[in-house]
Write a protein that holds these residues in place. Structure first.
Motif, PDB file in Angstrom:
ATOM      1  N   ASP A  92      59.478 130.466  87.310  1.00 27.64           N
ATOM      2  CA  ASP A  92      59.039 129.468  86.336  1.00 27.64           C
ATOM      3  C   ASP A  92      60.194 128.577  85.900  1.00 27.64           C
ATOM      4  OD1 ASP A  92      60.205 131.676  85.056  1.00 27.64           O
ATOM      5  OD2 ASP A  92      59.006 131.427  83.238  1.00 27.64           O
ATOM      6  N   ALA A  93      61.383 129.158  85.756  1.00 29.48           N
ATOM      7  CA  ALA A  93      62.560 128.363  85.387  1.00 29.48           C
ATOM      8  C   ALA A  93      62.919 127.378  86.491  1.00 29.48           C
ATOM      9  CB  ALA A  93      63.744 129.284  85.091  1.00 29.48           C
ATOM     10  N   LEU A  95      60.775 125.997  88.607  1.00 28.10           N
ATOM     11  CA  LEU A  95      59.769 124.933  88.570  1.00 28.10           C
ATOM     12  C   LEU A  95      60.012 123.975  87.411  1.00 28.10           C
ATOM     13  CD1 LEU A  95      56.664 127.144  89.403  1.00 28.10           C
ATOM     14  CD2 LEU A  95      57.722 125.433  90.895  1.00 28.10           C
ATOM     15  N   LYS A  96      60.410 124.506  86.269  1.00 30.17           N
ATOM     16  CA  LYS A  96      60.702 123.652  85.113  1.00 30.17           C
ATOM     17  C   LYS A  96      61.906 122.740  85.368  1.00 30.17           C
ATOM     18  CE  LYS A  96      58.949 126.921  81.667  1.00 30.17           C
ATOM     19  NZ  LYS A  96      59.317 127.920  80.633  1.00 30.17           N
ATOM     20  N   SER A  97      62.827 123.193  86.209  1.00 30.93           N
ATOM     21  CA  SER A  97      64.079 122.465  86.413  1.00 30.93           C
ATOM     22  C   SER A  97      63.974 121.326  87.420  1.00 30.93           C
ATOM     23  CB  SER A  97      65.161 123.430  86.903  1.00 30.93           C
ATOM     24  OG  SER A  97      64.970 123.767  88.275  1.00 30.93           O
ATOM     25  N   ASP A  99      63.385 118.021  89.551  1.00 28.58           N
ATOM     26  CA  ASP A  99      63.338 116.598  89.234  1.00 28.58           C
ATOM     27  C   ASP A  99      62.493 115.809  90.233  1.00 28.58           C
ATOM     28  OD1 ASP A  99      65.011 116.799  86.983  1.00 28.58           O
ATOM     29  OD2 ASP A  99      66.804 116.749  88.249  1.00 28.58           O
ATOM     30  N   PHE A 125      51.951 124.021  86.641  1.00 32.64           N
ATOM     31  CA  PHE A 125      53.073 123.340  87.287  1.00 32.64           C
ATOM     32  C   PHE A 125      52.603 122.453  88.445  1.00 32.64           C
ATOM     33  CE2 PHE A 125      55.482 126.978  85.473  1.00 32.64           C
ATOM     34  CZ  PHE A 125      56.464 126.262  84.789  1.00 32.64           C
ATOM     35  N   HIS A 213      67.464 128.246  92.537  1.00 33.12           N
ATOM     36  CA  HIS A 213      67.765 127.243  91.507  1.00 33.12           C
ATOM     37  C   HIS A 213      69.103 126.553  91.795  1.00 33.12           C
ATOM     38  CE1 HIS A 213      67.455 126.344  86.893  1.00 33.12           C
ATOM     39  NE2 HIS A 213      67.728 125.273  87.603  1.00 33.12           N
TER      40      HIS A 213
END
Length: 225
Positions: A92-93, A95-97, A99, A125, A213
């Motif tokens: 999830d982190a 996907l949030k990151s 751009d 997402f 990531h």
């Protein structure tokens, strides 16, 4: 330049493959086929039920019906997914990151994708950018699902990066003219599988969500962790 990151689902977004292959071992034993979940993961990760059953029938001189086999598996997995299915740790982190836009291109059917991504908190997402093998003629390792996803998202294949946990998926990405990264963060994978994914054509392999990531950040596709 990459403008779309395409995620496989099982084994990349959700830790479902370790559950699925355990069910396969149980059901196959009833057909007289003794095989380990590790062997199944290495041979058939990313491959459809029909493709796996066809290979097993050839290997073991059996006559398993693929439609019936899939129903047996999904009946057991339905309740198991409700109680034991989890998102891949830290995904999830990632996907949030990001751009750049993302989508899902999976060998699972749309109903299962909606249920599993919804139950693990990942559905939002992707919005409507969820694509299933049931929408194309051929499953992985054919490139159909990835090409379909790119078209629907308005991207050219050379501008797509695929995140995959299976050789079949990596081969499919290469056949589609896309770059790919192997992912070992699912419970069915181990560090020794990196070589297998590299041989299939991955440009790199990451061990978990944190490494993914960092990789995406280094590529300028995500905010650095």
């Amino acid at each position: 330049m990459i403008n779309l990151v395409i995620f496989d689902c099982d084994g990349v977004l959700i830790d479902s493959e370790v559950l699925s292959f355990a069910v396969d071992v149980q059901i196959l034993a009833g057909y007289g086929i003794e095989v380990s979940s590790d062997d199944l993961a290495r041979r058939f990760g990313g491959v459809s039920y029909a493709g796996m059953v066809d290979c097993l029938n050839n290997d073991h001189a059996t006559a398993i019906d693929a439609v019936q086999y899939q129903k047996e598996c999904e009946d057991l997995l339905g309740s198991l997914f409700e109680t034991d299915l989890r998102a891949i740790g830290g995904i999830d982190a990632v996907l949030k990151s990001l751009d750049v836009p993302v989508c899902v291109a999976s060998g699972s059917d749309l109903a299962r994708l909606d249920t599993c991504l919804g139950n693990t908190g990942l559905l939002d997402f992707f919005e409507a950018r969820i694509f299933s093998v049931e929408e194309v003629a051929n499953g992985k390792p054919a490139p159909d699902i990835f090409l379909h996803a790119a078209r629907e998202c308005g991207s050219k294949p050379e501008n797509c990066l695929v995140i995959e946990d299976s050789p079949a998926g990596i081969i499919a990405a290469g056949a589609a003219g896309m770059r790919s990264v192997g992912f070992l963060g699912g419970g069915h994978r181990n560090p020794q599988d990196a070589e297998m994914l590299m041989q299939a054509g991955a440009e790199d392999v990451v061990g978990d969500s944190s490494e993914l990531h960092r990789y995406l950040g280094n590529q300028g596709l995500a905010k650095r962790p």
